[in-house]
Design a protein around this motif. Sequence first.
Motif, PDB file in Angstrom:
ATOM      1  N   GLY A 130      37.743  12.742  21.351  1.00  0.00           N
ATOM      2  CA  GLY A 130      37.320  12.705  22.850  1.00  0.00           C
ATOM      3  C   GLY A 130      37.835  11.236  23.341  1.00  0.00           C
ATOM      4  N   SER A 131      37.869  10.030  22.354  1.00  0.00           N
ATOM      5  CA  SER A 131      38.352   8.863  22.900  1.00  0.00           C
ATOM      6  C   SER A 131      39.824   8.780  23.120  1.00  0.00           C
ATOM      7  N   ILE A 132      40.702   9.794  22.289  1.00  0.00           N
ATOM      8  CA  ILE A 132      42.047   9.748  22.747  1.00  0.00           C
ATOM      9  C   ILE A 132      42.427  10.625  23.873  1.00  0.00           C
ATOM     10  N   GLU A 133      41.485  11.639  24.089  1.00  0.00           N
ATOM     11  CA  GLU A 133      42.012  12.478  25.405  1.00  0.00           C
ATOM     12  C   GLU A 133      41.438  11.517  26.746  1.00  0.00           C
ATOM     13  N   GLN A 134      40.556  10.729  26.518  1.00  0.00           N
ATOM     14  CA  GLN A 134      40.426   9.710  27.688  1.00  0.00           C
ATOM     15  C   GLN A 134      41.240   8.441  27.546  1.00  0.00           C
ATOM     16  N   GLY A 135      42.157   8.427  26.582  1.00  0.00           N
ATOM     17  CA  GLY A 135      42.862   7.092  26.651  1.00  0.00           C
ATOM     18  C   GLY A 135      42.297   6.040  26.402  1.00  0.00           C
TER      19      GLY A 135
END
Length: 243
Positions: A130-135
């Motif tokens: 999730g943190s990767i998807e949100q940048g």
Amino acid sequence: MSDMLRAVDTTRQKPAKKNQQDEHIYDQMLSAILEQRLSPGTKLSEDVLGEIFGVSRTVIRKVLQRLAYEKVVRILPNRGAYVSEPSPDEARDVLEARKIVEAGIIRKVVRNRSEADIKRLEKMLAEEAGSIEQGKYSKWVALSGDFHLVLAEIAKNEPLQDYLRELVSRTSLILVQYQTGRAGNQSCSCDEHGDIIAAIRDQDEEKAVKLMHDHLQACEEQLKLDGADPVSDLYKIFSSAAD
């Protein structure tokens, strides 16, 4: 409550409040290092940090000494404290130490893990994704380090947990100083964590150990051991944490 008992109770509360304050400042500074918001080489001025957190230089000095003991801060005579700047050789040594320590941790995890442990790791993996998807790069850095620390918790060996915590902190400094490219590395690391969880779930000890070794080796191969990032602005980093 009598006056005497009230006085005793007040005396007990003051040290407790002071300890909470010290712990808060320590947590904020360590988080800034783990999340790579504090760059290697940043001068940690006691006066500036005291002003930011609203405490005396003595309090800041105590926190800095604790961080220095954990080797994420260097205190130089007559010059003050700085975020540690790992050398290329130190970077290699830290990652080599992690390969050795985490191989032992993984073996214990495979042998002792419960279904609840697997679910906890899978939840952490979802948070990483999730943190990767949100940048949110800083958040991913912290979660990625936490994944390894939780494995040490599952292994139920406190000295290993303490040593790995120091190595993870030092690795964070190494990454911010030497890592090249970020977005692709995040996805690869997250996928590798997923593969490790699968091997743990299947209780395939040798596969899990190899995957962890390869994961840490991949981290090392992403390093460019000849450059450094600029230093950081203490006021900007801790502006909200001091409230």
